[in-house]
Design a protein around this motif. Structure first.
Motif, mmCIF file in Angstrom:
data_model
loop_
_atom_site.group_PDB
_atom_site.id
_atom_site.type_symbol
_atom_site.label_atom_id
_atom_site.label_comp_id
_atom_site.label_asym_id
_atom_site.label_seq_id
_atom_site.Cartn_x
_atom_site.Cartn_y
_atom_site.Cartn_z
ATOM 1 N N ARG A 194 0.587 -1.221 -0.063
ATOM 2 C CA ARG A 194 0.064 -0.133 0.016
ATOM 3 C C ARG A 194 0.905 1.112 0.317
ATOM 4 N N GLY A 195 0.450 2.211 -0.704
ATOM 5 C CA GLY A 195 0.764 3.595 -0.373
ATOM 6 C C GLY A 195 0.724 3.939 0.828
ATOM 7 N N TYR A 196 1.383 5.365 0.725
ATOM 8 C CA TYR A 196 1.261 5.884 2.387
ATOM 9 C C TYR A 196 -0.251 6.771 2.576
ATOM 10 N N ASP A 197 -0.713 7.079 1.361
ATOM 11 C CA ASP A 197 -1.351 7.771 0.860
ATOM 12 C C ASP A 197 -2.974 6.816 0.946
ATOM 13 N N GLU A 198 -2.710 5.914 0.213
ATOM 14 C CA GLU A 198 -3.968 4.599 0.597
ATOM 15 C C GLU A 198 -4.466 4.159 1.821
ATOM 16 N N ILE A 199 -3.020 4.902 2.909
ATOM 17 C CA ILE A 199 -3.276 4.461 4.299
ATOM 18 C C ILE A 199 -3.913 4.814 5.052
ATOM 19 N N ALA A 200 -3.894 6.836 4.768
ATOM 20 C CA ALA A 200 -4.031 7.685 5.074
ATOM 21 C C ALA A 200 -6.094 7.836 4.720
ATOM 22 N N THR A 201 -6.213 7.396 3.663
ATOM 23 C CA THR A 201 -7.749 7.431 2.963
ATOM 24 C C THR A 201 -7.881 6.726 3.731
ATOM 25 N N ARG A 202 -7.154 5.404 4.252
ATOM 26 C CA ARG A 202 -8.423 4.613 4.918
ATOM 27 C C ARG A 202 -8.852 5.162 6.976
ATOM 28 N N LEU A 203 -7.726 5.576 7.095
ATOM 29 C CA LEU A 203 -8.137 6.513 8.309
ATOM 30 C C LEU A 203 -8.966 7.333 8.000
ATOM 31 N N GLY A 204 -9.411 8.126 7.609
ATOM 32 C CA GLY A 204 -9.942 8.809 7.058
ATOM 33 C C GLY A 204 -9.807 10.106 6.821
ATOM 34 N N ALA A 205 -8.404 10.031 6.672
ATOM 35 C CA ALA A 205 -7.569 11.729 6.716
ATOM 36 C C ALA A 205 -6.384 11.812 5.185
ATOM 37 N N PRO A 206 -7.135 11.137 4.285
ATOM 38 C CA PRO A 206 -6.339 11.657 2.828
ATOM 39 C C PRO A 206 -5.269 12.619 2.628
ATOM 40 N N SER A 207 -5.666 14.070 3.265
ATOM 41 C CA SER A 207 -3.738 14.536 3.134
ATOM 42 C C SER A 207 -2.982 14.478 4.443
ATOM 43 N N ALA A 208 -3.217 13.603 5.096
ATOM 44 C CA ALA A 208 -1.872 12.806 5.954
ATOM 45 C C ALA A 208 -0.973 12.269 6.100
ATOM 46 N N ALA A 209 -1.504 11.815 4.592
ATOM 47 C CA ALA A 209 0.304 10.325 4.174
ATOM 48 C C ALA A 209 2.125 11.081 4.518
ATOM 49 N N ARG A 210 1.893 12.449 4.709
ATOM 50 C CA ARG A 210 3.444 12.696 5.166
ATOM 51 C C ARG A 210 2.933 11.851 7.033
ATOM 52 N N SER A 211 2.072 12.252 7.617
ATOM 53 C CA SER A 211 2.311 11.866 8.625
ATOM 54 C C SER A 211 1.706 10.003 8.929
ATOM 55 N N VAL A 212 1.009 9.963 7.940
ATOM 56 C CA VAL A 212 1.346 8.507 8.017
ATOM 57 C C VAL A 212 2.246 7.893 7.962
ATOM 58 N N GLU A 213 3.729 8.337 6.864
ATOM 59 C CA GLU A 213 5.208 8.093 6.585
ATOM 60 C C GLU A 213 6.013 8.368 8.092
ATOM 61 N N GLN A 214 5.942 8.641 8.548
ATOM 62 C CA GLN A 214 6.507 9.649 10.061
ATOM 63 C C GLN A 214 5.787 7.865 10.813
ATOM 64 N N ALA A 215 5.236 7.543 10.712
ATOM 65 C CA ALA A 215 4.132 7.031 12.435
ATOM 66 C C ALA A 215 4.719 5.526 11.357
ATOM 67 N N ILE A 216 5.033 4.865 10.003
ATOM 68 C CA ILE A 216 6.247 4.115 9.657
ATOM 69 C C ILE A 216 7.149 4.188 9.899
ATOM 70 N N ALA A 217 7.743 5.093 9.662
ATOM 71 C CA ALA A 217 9.112 4.923 9.990
ATOM 72 C C ALA A 217 9.501 5.530 11.542
ATOM 73 N N LYS A 218 8.172 5.163 12.299
ATOM 74 C CA LYS A 218 8.743 4.813 14.210
ATOM 75 C C LYS A 218 8.150 3.708 14.344
ATOM 76 N N ASN A 219 7.894 2.870 13.755
ATOM 77 C CA ASN A 219 7.170 1.762 13.822
ATOM 78 C C ASN A 219 8.218 1.013 14.426
ATOM 79 N N PRO A 220 7.630 0.920 16.316
ATOM 80 C CA PRO A 220 8.706 -0.197 16.258
ATOM 81 C C PRO A 220 8.734 -1.915 16.431
ATOM 82 N N PHE A 221 7.359 -2.405 16.011
ATOM 83 C CA PHE A 221 7.010 -3.637 15.907
ATOM 84 C C PHE A 221 7.173 -4.498 14.482
ATOM 85 N N MET A 222 8.411 -4.451 14.229
ATOM 86 C CA MET A 222 8.730 -5.030 12.550
ATOM 87 C C MET A 222 8.708 -6.258 12.255
#
Length: 189
Positions: A105-133
């Motif tokens: 999936r793309g960051y924008d797709e996850i943001a859309t699923r969250l109901g926040a289509p303009s939050a792709a950058r925030s999704v990217e930052q969350a993914i970069a902090k993922n502690p649960f590889m």
């Protein structure tokens, strides 16, 4: 009990997992040397002690080992300790856990699923902090230019993890159900 950790063998090297009474706290893929993985653990979880893993952690380890051998494994029942993780990031991780093996999936797709289509950058930052590889398969969320992995990823790339899973980002099904074609290799003259 506090936090415990263990180092375990995988097809890509010695990985680590950290847990608390509430669930998995972090998964760390191997560095070039085990000592580097241990140093990272001690830096991030100085209070954790090397212990025998509880059942939830054993299930996680078995699933991670299987996935890194290229086998199918369901980690959806593994309990995560999300204490201290921002609510937005928790939601990103919940959606990311549902991305099937062999798909991206793309960051924008996850943001859309969250109901926040303009939050792709925030999704990217969350993914970069993922502690649960691997348990939260952040390697399945990427942009076309991207190959880096979270700080807990050691020296392995997202594309290598996708390859181990038997998929390739260009072959993966998107959120919208479209299979992306890959151009055949050009003949060398």
């Amino acid at each position: 009990m506090g936090r415990g950790y263990t180092i375990f063998d995988t097809a890509i090297g010695r990985s680590a997992i950290v847990w608390s009474d509430a669930g998995i706290v972090g998964v760390h893929l191997p560095e070039a040397r085990e000592i580097d993985t241990r140093r990272r653990l001690f830096r991030l979880y100085a209070e954790a002690r090397e212990l025998r893993p509880p059942m939830n952690t054993e299930i996680a380890i078995e699933g991670i080992v299987a996935l890194l051998r290229g086998e199918a494994s369901d980690l959806s029942d593994v309990t995560l300790d999300m204490i201290g993780i921002h609510v937005f990031n928790q939601r990103v991780y919940e959606i990311t856990r549902k991305v099937p093996r062999g798909e991206t999936r793309g960051y924008d797709e996850i943001a859309t699923r969250l109901g926040a289509p303009s939050a792709a950058r925030s999704v990217e930052q969350a993914i970069a902090k993922n502690p649960f590889m691997i348990i939260v398969p952040c390697h399945r969320v990427l942009d076309s230019y991207e190959d880096k992995i979270s700080p807990n990823g050691g020296s392995i790339s997202k594309r290598r993890l996708l390859s181990i899973e038997g998929s390739h980002a260009a072959h993966s099904k998107t959120l919208f159900g479209v299979l992306l074609p890959v151009a055949p290799p050009r003949p060398h003259n």
